[in-house]
Design an enzyme around this catalytic site. Structure first.
Site, PDB file in Angstrom:
ATOM      1  N   PRO A  92       0.831  -1.211   0.000  1.00  0.00           N
ATOM      2  CA  PRO A  92       0.000   0.000   0.000  1.00  0.00           C
ATOM      3  C   PRO A  92       0.869   1.267   0.000  1.00  0.00           C
ATOM      4  CG  PRO A  92      -0.663  -1.519   1.743  1.00  0.00           C
ATOM      5  CD  PRO A  92       0.581  -2.071   1.155  1.00  0.00           C
ATOM      6  N   GLY A 121       1.923   5.050   0.800  1.00  0.00           N
ATOM      7  CA  GLY A 121       1.748   6.100   1.812  1.00  0.00           C
ATOM      8  C   GLY A 121       1.244   5.595   3.156  1.00  0.00           C
ATOM      9  N   SER A 122       1.505   4.310   3.465  1.00  0.00           N
ATOM     10  CA  SER A 122       1.023   3.759   4.735  1.00  0.00           C
ATOM     11  C   SER A 122       2.163   3.417   5.682  1.00  0.00           C
ATOM     12  CB  SER A 122       0.182   2.503   4.467  1.00  0.00           C
ATOM     13  OG  SER A 122      -0.911   2.833   3.647  1.00  0.00           O
ATOM     14  N   GLY A 123       3.355   3.922   5.394  1.00  0.00           N
ATOM     15  CA  GLY A 123       4.504   3.669   6.264  1.00  0.00           C
ATOM     16  C   GLY A 123       5.079   2.272   6.086  1.00  0.00           C
ATOM     17  N   GLY A 160       7.036   1.324   3.482  1.00  0.00           N
ATOM     18  CA  GLY A 160       8.232   1.339   2.634  1.00  0.00           C
ATOM     19  C   GLY A 160       7.934   1.265   1.149  1.00  0.00           C
ATOM     20  N   SER A 161       6.711   1.677   0.735  1.00  0.00           N
ATOM     21  CA  SER A 161       6.390   1.575  -0.697  1.00  0.00           C
ATOM     22  C   SER A 161       7.344   2.412  -1.543  1.00  0.00           C
ATOM     23  CB  SER A 161       4.945   1.996  -0.965  1.00  0.00           C
ATOM     24  OG  SER A 161       4.726   3.312  -0.510  1.00  0.00           O
ATOM     25  N   ALA A 218      10.418   3.384  -0.820  1.00  0.00           N
ATOM     26  CA  ALA A 218      11.770   2.800  -0.797  1.00  0.00           C
ATOM     27  C   ALA A 218      11.833   1.576  -1.713  1.00  0.00           C
ATOM     28  CB  ALA A 218      12.158   2.417   0.627  1.00  0.00           C
ATOM     29  N   ALA A 219      10.790   0.727  -1.661  1.00  0.00           N
ATOM     30  CA  ALA A 219      10.786  -0.482  -2.498  1.00  0.00           C
ATOM     31  C   ALA A 219      10.755  -0.115  -3.983  1.00  0.00           C
ATOM     32  CB  ALA A 219       9.586  -1.358  -2.133  1.00  0.00           C
ATOM     33  N   ASP A 231      14.856   2.464   5.720  1.00  0.00           N
ATOM     34  CA  ASP A 231      13.897   1.960   4.726  1.00  0.00           C
ATOM     35  C   ASP A 231      14.592   1.330   3.515  1.00  0.00           C
ATOM     36  OD1 ASP A 231      12.088   3.131   6.409  1.00  0.00           O
ATOM     37  OD2 ASP A 231      10.882   4.020   4.803  1.00  0.00           O
TER      38      ASP A 231
HETATM   39  C1  MEV Z   1       9.052   6.664  10.127  1.00  0.00           C
HETATM   40  O1  MEV Z   1       8.860   5.497   9.346  1.00  0.00           O
HETATM   41  C2  MEV Z   1      10.000   6.391  11.251  1.00  0.00           C
HETATM   42  C3  MEV Z   1      10.339   7.601  12.085  1.00  0.00           C
HETATM   43  O2  MEV Z   1      11.164   7.123  13.145  1.00  0.00           O
HETATM   44  C4  MEV Z   1      11.053   8.653  11.306  1.00  0.00           C
HETATM   45  C5  MEV Z   1      12.446   8.236  10.826  1.00  0.00           C
HETATM   46  O3  MEV Z   1      13.097   7.391  11.424  1.00  0.00           O
HETATM   47  O4  MEV Z   1      12.900   8.860   9.845  1.00  0.00           O
HETATM   48  C6  MEV Z   1       9.101   8.206  12.712  1.00  0.00           C
END
Ligand code: MEV
Length: 320
Positions: A101, A103-105, A107-108, A110-111, A152
Site C-alpha cells: 500500500p 503512503g502507509s509507512g 516502505g512503498s 523505498a521499495a 527503509d
Molecule cells: C518513520 O517510518 C519512522 C520515524 O522514526 C522517522 C524516521 O526514522 O525517519 C518516525
C-alpha cells in the site's frame, strides 16, 4: 532485452521516533513487493505504466516532467528522480507492479526506488553492491521527500530483519522469524515530517518526561533484539504492546490506529503496535495462532494485509 527487479516493503518492529534521537531500531522486510520492468521503448517516448496502481504517464527524464495519461502521480516522483540521476535518457518502457500500500509507512517508496534503480543499473550493465544501491536509493528518497530514514532503503535492499544500533551500525539479525502478522492500515495517510516535528515539540515542552519515554523505547528495542535472537515470540509480543503504549504517550496514535491495536489484542494477537510514524498509516499485530480471526475483525473497519518477514531483499532477472 528486458530487465526485471523486485524489492520488498518493510515494517518497523521497534524503535520508530526514538531512532530519531539516536536510540536503536529494528525493521524487517515483508513479503509484499514492488516489481519494476524496464525495456527499450517501442516509440521515441519514455513510458511509465502501472496496472496495479492504475496510472500511465509519458516521461521526460531530462527535465523531470511528465504528462499523465491516466491516474494520480504520487510514486512517480521517485521513479522520475531515479531516471534523472541514473539514466542516459534514451526512450524506455517502465512497468511497475506493487502490492505494497502506498503512503502507509510500509516502505512503498523505498521499495519502488530500490527496484527502479536496480533495474536501471542492470539495463545499463552497471556493476553495483547492495550497499551502494541502498545509499543511492536513500539519496533519491531524500531528494524527493526532504527527510528520509536510511533504514527503509537498507531493509528493502537487503531483506531480513535489520538492527540499527546506537552507534548507527546496521546489523542483519541472523534469524528466520516465521511468525505471521497482520498489518492493518487506514486510508488516512500519516505525514512523517509532521509527526517527527510534533514529537520534537512535545519533547521541548516536557524535556525530562519525554527523554525518559524515548530512552525506555531504546531499552525495549534492545530487549526486542534478544527476544528475536531467542525466538521468544511471547516476549516480542509483550514488548510490542509496551512500545505501542509509549508511542501513544508521544501522541502519534489516532482513534483508527488505537482501534485496530485493541481489536487485534482482543481477538488474540500476542502483540500489536503502530508501525512507522503514526498519525495515520499502519499497525502490526503478531498472530502466531489466529491470523484469520484478527485479520477479519480489523477488515470490518480498515484495510489489512497478512504478512511475514522475508529474508529476500532486492533481486533481478535479465531476459535477452
Ligand atoms: C518513520 O517510518 C519512522 C520515524 O522514526 C522517522 C524516521 O526514522 O525517519 C518516525
Amino acid at each position: 532485452m528486458e530487465v526485471i527487479a523486485s524489492a520488498p516493503g518493510k515494517v518497523i518492529l521497534f524503535g520508530e521516533h526514538s531512532v530519531v534521537y539516536g536510540e536503536p531500531a529494528i525493521a524487517g522486510a515483508v513479503n509484499k513487493r514492488a516489481v519494476v520492468k524496464i525495456k527499450k521503448s517501442p516509440t521515441d517516448k519514455t513510458i511509465l505504466k502501472s496496472h496495479d496502481l492504475n496510472f500511465e504517464a509519458e516521461i521526460n527524464s531530462k527535465s523531470k516532467k511528465y504528462y499523465l495519461k491516466k491516474g494520480k502521480p504520487g510514486i512517480i516522483r521517485y521513479i522520475l528522480e531515479a531516471l534523472y540521476q541514473h539514466h542516459d535518457h534514451s526512450p524506455i518502457e517502465i512497468t511497475l507492479s506493487s502490492n505494497i500500500p502506498i503512503g502507509s509507512g510500509l516502505g512503498s517508496s523505498a521499495a519502488v526506488t530500490v527496484a527502479t534503480l536496480a533495474a536501471l543499473y542492470k539495463y545499463h550493465g552497471k556493476k553495483f553492491s547492495r550497499r551502494t544501491l541502498a545509499d543511492d536509493a536513500h539519496n533519491i528518497e531524500e531528494t524527493v521527500q526532504g527527510i528520509a530514514s536510511p533504514l527503509d532503503t537498507l531493509v528493502c535492499t537487503n531483506g531480513g530483519l535489520i538492527y540499527l544500533s546506537r552507534d548507527r551500525r546496521f546489523q542483519r539479525l541472523k534469524i528466520n522469524f516465521h511468525t505471521p502478522f497482520v498489518i492493518g492500515y487506514t486510508s488516512k495517510h500519516g505525514n512523517t515530517g509532521k509527526m517527527v516535528k510534533d514529537v520534537r515539540d512535545l519533547k521541548e515542552n516536557n524535556p525530562g518526561t519525554v527523554a525518559l519515554i524515548i530512552s525506555s523505547m531504546g531499552v525495549l528495542t534492545n530487549s526486542g533484539k534478544y527476544a528475536l535472537l531467542n525466538n521468544d515470540v511471547n516476549k516480542i509480543g509483550e514488548l510490542m504492546n509496551i512500545n505501542h503504549g509509549l508511542l501513544d504517550a508521544l501522541g502519534v496514535s489516532t482513534p483508527e490506529l488505537s482501534r485496530m491495536v485493541y481489536l487485534a489484542r482482543k481477538k488474540g494477537a500476542i502483540g500489536a503496535k503502530i508501525t512507522g510514524a503514526g498519525g495515520g498509516g499502519s499497525i502490526i499485530a503478531l498472530c502466531p495462532d489466529n491470523i484469520d480471526t484478527v485479520a477479519s475483525e480489523i477488515a470490518k473497519y480498515e484495510h489489512i494485509l497478512k504478512t511475514k518477514f522475508t529474508p529476500k531483499g532486492v533481486y533481478f532477472q535479465v531476459k535477452q
